[in-house]
Design an enzyme around this catalytic site. Structure first.
Site, PDB file in Angstrom:
ATOM      1  N   CYS A  31      36.044 -15.530  29.126  1.00 22.35           N
ATOM      2  CA  CYS A  31      36.990 -15.156  28.074  1.00 22.35           C
ATOM      3  C   CYS A  31      36.323 -15.289  26.695  1.00 22.35           C
ATOM      4  O   CYS A  31      35.783 -16.347  26.359  1.00 22.35           O
ATOM      5  CB  CYS A  31      38.227 -16.048  28.133  1.00 22.35           C
ATOM      6  SG  CYS A  31      39.483 -15.527  26.951  1.00 22.35           S
ATOM      7  N   CYS A  34      37.723 -15.370  23.757  1.00 23.22           N
ATOM      8  CA  CYS A  34      38.627 -15.840  22.702  1.00 23.22           C
ATOM      9  C   CYS A  34      38.706 -17.364  22.629  1.00 23.22           C
ATOM     10  O   CYS A  34      39.649 -17.901  22.045  1.00 23.22           O
ATOM     11  CB  CYS A  34      40.016 -15.265  22.927  1.00 23.22           C
ATOM     12  SG  CYS A  34      40.000 -13.493  23.151  1.00 23.22           S
ATOM     13  N   CYS A  42      37.491 -13.762  33.260  1.00 23.86           N
ATOM     14  CA  CYS A  42      38.569 -12.768  33.185  1.00 23.86           C
ATOM     15  C   CYS A  42      38.742 -12.025  34.504  1.00 23.86           C
ATOM     16  O   CYS A  42      37.762 -11.539  35.067  1.00 23.86           O
ATOM     17  CB  CYS A  42      38.253 -11.773  32.074  1.00 23.86           C
ATOM     18  SG  CYS A  42      39.656 -10.735  31.630  1.00 23.86           S
ATOM     19  N   CYS A  63      41.563 -14.709  33.733  1.00 23.92           N
ATOM     20  CA  CYS A  63      41.590 -16.169  33.823  1.00 23.92           C
ATOM     21  C   CYS A  63      42.787 -16.653  34.657  1.00 23.92           C
ATOM     22  O   CYS A  63      43.684 -15.873  34.991  1.00 23.92           O
ATOM     23  CB  CYS A  63      41.669 -16.761  32.421  1.00 23.92           C
ATOM     24  SG  CYS A  63      43.134 -16.219  31.503  1.00 23.92           S
ATOM     25  N   CYS A 104      47.843 -13.892  28.591  1.00 23.79           N
ATOM     26  CA  CYS A 104      46.533 -13.516  28.066  1.00 23.79           C
ATOM     27  C   CYS A 104      46.536 -13.812  26.568  1.00 23.79           C
ATOM     28  O   CYS A 104      47.105 -13.052  25.786  1.00 23.79           O
ATOM     29  CB  CYS A 104      46.253 -12.037  28.321  1.00 23.79           C
ATOM     30  SG  CYS A 104      44.753 -11.432  27.510  1.00 23.79           S
TER      31      CYS A 104
END
Ligand code: SF4
Length: 131
Positions: free
Chosen positions: A71, A73, A90, A92, A101
């Site tokens: 991920c 982010c 991902c 996740c 998400c």
């Protein structure tokens, strides 16, 4: 055999502006995965396609750098260890279990930020992440 939910391949994050752009192949693999996964889960891309493009590029970059679609982010102390652990690969665990998400890549129908699209072209991703 690869698990059906697994994004193809592992790799690094979107906070690294200086990182090289992902390989076209990786970006295309991730893009197709995201389209298929959105359709299968009944989720939608963000109404701002720039968000979708940046997340896809971050996932592809991680795939190139780490070998897994970690991920993009989140901040990690040890990205390789996170890829091996797989929780944030991902899609996740929060996404798979609860359709959560936090990157806003996959948005549920009731999310006010969702758009109407479950597709995005490679050209669009490239254009939105250029520069
Ligand atoms: Fe993928 Fe989960 Fe990150 Fe969303 S929050 S982009 S599903 S890893």
């Amino acid at each position: 055999m690869t698990a059906p939910d697994a994004a193809p391949g592992p790799a690094p994050t979107p906070e690294s502006d200086a990182a090289p752009r992902p390989e076209s192949d990786s970006l295309e693999v991730i893009r197709k995965f995201a389209e298929t996964y959105a359709q299968r889960t009944g989720t939608y891309f963000c109404s701002d396609p720039g968000v979708t493009a940046v997340v896809l590029e971050g996932l592809a970059r991680h795939k190139d750098e780490l070998g897994g679609a970690l991920c993009p982010c989140r901040h990690y102390e040890d990205k390789q260890a996170e890829v091996a652990q797989a929780f944030w690969n991902c899609p996740c665990v929060p996404m798979r279990e609860r359709k959560e998400c936090h990157c806003m890549l996959f948005l549920t129908e009731d999310n006010p930020f969702r758009g109407e699209q479950q597709t995005i072209s490679l050209e669009e991703v490239r254009a939105l992440t250029a520069g």
